[in-house]
Design a protein around this motif. Structure first.
Motif, PDB file in Angstrom:
ATOM      1  N   ALA A  63       0.838  -1.204   0.000  1.00 32.17           N
ATOM      2  CA  ALA A  63       0.000   0.000   0.000  1.00 32.17           C
ATOM      3  C   ALA A  63       0.874   1.256   0.000  1.00 32.17           C
ATOM      4  N   PHE A  64       1.956   1.224   0.772  1.00 29.90           N
ATOM      5  CA  PHE A  64       2.881   2.367   0.791  1.00 29.90           C
ATOM      6  C   PHE A  64       3.533   2.549  -0.564  1.00 29.90           C
ATOM      7  N   ASP A  65       3.910   1.439  -1.201  1.00 32.97           N
ATOM      8  CA  ASP A  65       4.499   1.502  -2.541  1.00 32.97           C
ATOM      9  C   ASP A  65       3.532   2.145  -3.529  1.00 32.97           C
ATOM     10  N   ARG A  66       2.276   1.736  -3.519  1.00 36.93           N
ATOM     11  CA  ARG A  66       1.271   2.299  -4.433  1.00 36.93           C
ATOM     12  C   ARG A  66       1.000   3.776  -4.105  1.00 36.93           C
ATOM     13  N   TYR A  67       1.028   4.118  -2.806  1.00 39.58           N
ATOM     14  CA  TYR A  67       0.809   5.509  -2.410  1.00 39.58           C
ATOM     15  C   TYR A  67       1.900   6.412  -2.987  1.00 39.58           C
ATOM     16  N   VAL A  68       3.157   6.003  -2.823  1.00 36.74           N
ATOM     17  CA  VAL A  68       4.271   6.813  -3.341  1.00 36.74           C
ATOM     18  C   VAL A  68       4.232   6.860  -4.864  1.00 36.74           C
ATOM     19  N   ALA A  69       3.932   5.713  -5.504  1.00 41.92           N
ATOM     20  CA  ALA A  69       3.920   5.649  -6.969  1.00 41.92           C
ATOM     21  C   ALA A  69       2.871   6.562  -7.585  1.00 41.92           C
ATOM     22  N   ILE A  70       1.741   6.739  -6.890  1.00 43.88           N
ATOM     23  CA  ILE A  70       0.637   7.533  -7.455  1.00 43.88           C
ATOM     24  C   ILE A  70       0.642   8.967  -6.934  1.00 43.88           C
ATOM     25  N   CYS A  71       0.927   9.130  -5.651  1.00 43.22           N
ATOM     26  CA  CYS A  71       0.857  10.480  -5.060  1.00 43.22           C
ATOM     27  C   CYS A  71       2.175  11.255  -5.162  1.00 43.22           C
ATOM     28  N   ALA A 118      -4.808  -2.165   9.031  1.00 42.21           N
ATOM     29  CA  ALA A 118      -6.015  -1.854   8.258  1.00 42.21           C
ATOM     30  C   ALA A 118      -6.229  -0.347   8.155  1.00 42.21           C
ATOM     31  N   LEU A 119      -5.986   0.381   9.248  1.00 38.97           N
ATOM     32  CA  LEU A 119      -6.151   1.841   9.240  1.00 38.97           C
ATOM     33  C   LEU A 119      -5.134   2.496   8.312  1.00 38.97           C
ATOM     34  N   PHE A 120      -3.883   2.018   8.348  1.00 44.22           N
ATOM     35  CA  PHE A 120      -2.852   2.580   7.471  1.00 44.22           C
ATOM     36  C   PHE A 120      -3.236   2.390   6.011  1.00 44.22           C
ATOM     37  N   MET A 121      -3.714   1.197   5.676  1.00 41.98           N
ATOM     38  CA  MET A 121      -4.104   0.940   4.288  1.00 41.98           C
ATOM     39  C   MET A 121      -5.327   1.760   3.886  1.00 41.98           C
ATOM     40  N   ALA A 122      -6.260   1.951   4.829  1.00 39.29           N
ATOM     41  CA  ALA A 122      -7.450   2.763   4.539  1.00 39.29           C
ATOM     42  C   ALA A 122      -7.044   4.209   4.258  1.00 39.29           C
ATOM     43  N   VAL A 123      -6.132   4.741   5.071  1.00 41.17           N
ATOM     44  CA  VAL A 123      -5.656   6.116   4.869  1.00 41.17           C
ATOM     45  C   VAL A 123      -4.900   6.224   3.544  1.00 41.17           C
ATOM     46  N   SER A 124      -4.044   5.232   3.269  1.00 37.84           N
ATOM     47  CA  SER A 124      -3.263   5.248   2.027  1.00 37.84           C
ATOM     48  C   SER A 124      -4.184   5.260   0.812  1.00 37.84           C
ATOM     49  N   TYR A 125      -5.196   4.401   0.827  1.00 35.35           N
ATOM     50  CA  TYR A 125      -6.074   4.313  -0.342  1.00 35.35           C
ATOM     51  C   TYR A 125      -7.048   5.483  -0.427  1.00 35.35           C
ATOM     52  N   THR A 126      -7.320   6.116   0.698  1.00 35.33           N
ATOM     53  CA  THR A 126      -8.093   7.361   0.638  1.00 35.33           C
ATOM     54  C   THR A 126      -7.309   8.419  -0.128  1.00 35.33           C
ATOM     55  N   THR A 168      -3.260   0.595 -11.923  1.00 33.12           N
ATOM     56  CA  THR A 168      -1.962   0.253 -11.329  1.00 33.12           C
ATOM     57  C   THR A 168      -2.080  -0.216  -9.881  1.00 33.12           C
ATOM     58  N   CYS A 169      -3.211   0.064  -9.232  1.00 26.46           N
ATOM     59  CA  CYS A 169      -3.361  -0.342  -7.825  1.00 26.46           C
ATOM     60  C   CYS A 169      -4.591  -1.213  -7.589  1.00 26.46           C
ATOM     61  N   SER A 170      -5.366  -1.493  -8.634  1.00 21.42           N
ATOM     62  CA  SER A 170      -6.608  -2.252  -8.449  1.00 21.42           C
ATOM     63  C   SER A 170      -6.338  -3.681  -7.984  1.00 21.42           C
ATOM     64  N   SER A 171      -5.286  -4.324  -8.515  1.00 19.21           N
ATOM     65  CA  SER A 171      -4.967  -5.697  -8.121  1.00 19.21           C
ATOM     66  C   SER A 171      -4.670  -5.767  -6.631  1.00 19.21           C
ATOM     67  N   HIS A 172      -3.869  -4.813  -6.163  1.00 18.45           N
ATOM     68  CA  HIS A 172      -3.524  -4.787  -4.742  1.00 18.45           C
ATOM     69  C   HIS A 172      -4.758  -4.549  -3.880  1.00 18.45           C
ATOM     70  N   LEU A 173      -5.631  -3.662  -4.323  1.00 22.60           N
ATOM     71  CA  LEU A 173      -6.843  -3.356  -3.575  1.00 22.60           C
ATOM     72  C   LEU A 173      -7.753  -4.585  -3.475  1.00 22.60           C
ATOM     73  N   PHE A 174      -7.905  -5.309  -4.568  1.00 23.26           N
ATOM     74  CA  PHE A 174      -8.735  -6.516  -4.553  1.00 23.26           C
ATOM     75  C   PHE A 174      -8.128  -7.596  -3.658  1.00 23.26           C
TER      76      PHE A 174
END
Length: 315
Positions: free
Chosen positions: A122-130, A214-222, A243-249
């Motif tokens: 989740a952190f990887d996807r957050y940095v890659a997108i944000c 779970a909270l960290f991932m919720a904040v990241s995906y928000t 780019t992040c849908s697979s991880h989210l599922f």
């Protein structure tokens, strides 16, 4: 088997795994979907590891974490499925006490490791997108390796008390486990001593590890979804979400099955016992099977490299 119903020893040398209580006559039929799930899990996760290893363009943080996830799924499924299948096929229900504790440790330890890997992804996807311009400088190979090691140590250390808490219990009433694998909460319920410490430690792990993860991932995906919706065009939004849908599922599959299994165990008194055990067993094995399927279907890079390898082999 009646000889094992009661025992005069405090820590019996063996336990008896019942499989799916009440459905013993159907064990052969039940084994078919379980065996299929195991085969898909093994093949799917090994294919992911092989493709990432063989393809230099996939040597990126996202795919390194994906390989860690695949290895974790392989260990999780292998720690339970072979024994379950031996119960279904050969009625091999006896398990040594130390083997039971080892299985329990691997189940809980690698479950916590998997949760940690999802946080890292989740952190990887957050940095890659944000913050895409800094992605390569933030998520270096060294940081990825250290993060993976930290997740393994966290899961391994936090799961270590589980077998010791089970071992300190006294089992002079029964040594029959009414399910096909050893699990902390199920085993301590068989004990004839005070299990409050075990219960408190289980809650401690939930509230200090699972809930923060779970909270960290919720904040990241928000933040990720906010960045996606700020994209100027619809095509850009769809491409970025892809780019992040697979991880989210995969996260949803992991946490929803774990939550459903926990609710069945704790609040499913009105559900027949065999249904509880069957549903909980399927939930425990579903996420390791779904992860390679999700990434294989949703990730174009994985699809392309797999097809490329297959075509190359045929040529």
């Amino acid at each position: 088997m009646s000889d094992f119903n009661t025992t005069d020893v405090f820590n019996p040398p063996t336990f008896i795994l019942l499989g799916i209580p009440g459905l013993e006559r159907d064990h052969i039929w039940i084994s078919i979907p379980f065996c299929t799930m195991y085969i898909i899990t093994i093949l799917g996760n090994f294919i992911i590891i092989f493709i990432v290893k063989m393809e230099p363009s996939l040597h990126t943080p996202m795919y390194y974490f994906l390989c860690m996830l695949a290895i974790t799924d392989l260990v999780l499924s292998t720690s339970t499925l072979p024994k379950m299948l031996s119960i279904f096929w050969f009625n091999s229900r006896e398990i040594d006490f130390s083997a039971c504790l080892t299985q329990l440790y691997f189940i809980h330890g690698f479950f916590l490791i998997e949760s940690g890997i999802f946080v890292a992804m989740a952190f990887d996807r957050y940095v890659a997108i944000c913050d895409p311009l800094r992605h390569s400088t933030i998520l270096t190979n060294t940081l990825v390796a250290k993060t993976g090691l930290a997740m393994v140590l966290r899961g391994g250390m936090l799961a270590l008390p589980y077998p010791f808490l089970v071992k300190r219990c006294l089992y002079y009433r029964t040594n029959i486990i009414p399910q096909p694998y050893c699990e902390h909460i199920t085993m301590v319920k068989l004990a004839c001593t005070d299990i409050r410490i075990s219960s408190y430690y289980g809650l401690f792990v939930v509230f200090t590890v699972m809930v923060p993860d779970a909270l960290f991932m919720a904040v990241s995906y928000t933040q990720i979804l906010r960045a996606i919706f700020n994209q100027p065009t619809k095509n850009a939004r769809i491409k970025t979400f892809g780019t992040c849908s697979s991880h989210l599922f995969s996260i949803l599959a992991f946490y929803l099955t774990a939550l459903f299994s926990t609710l069945i165990h704790r609040f499913g008194q009105s559900v027949p016992r065999h249904s509880q055990v069957l549903i909980a067993s399927v939930c425990a094995l579903l996420a390791p099977m779904l992860n390679p399927v999700i990434y294989g279907v949703r990730t174009k890079q994985m699809q392309g490299k797999l097809l490329q390898l297959i075509c190359h082999r045929r040529v």
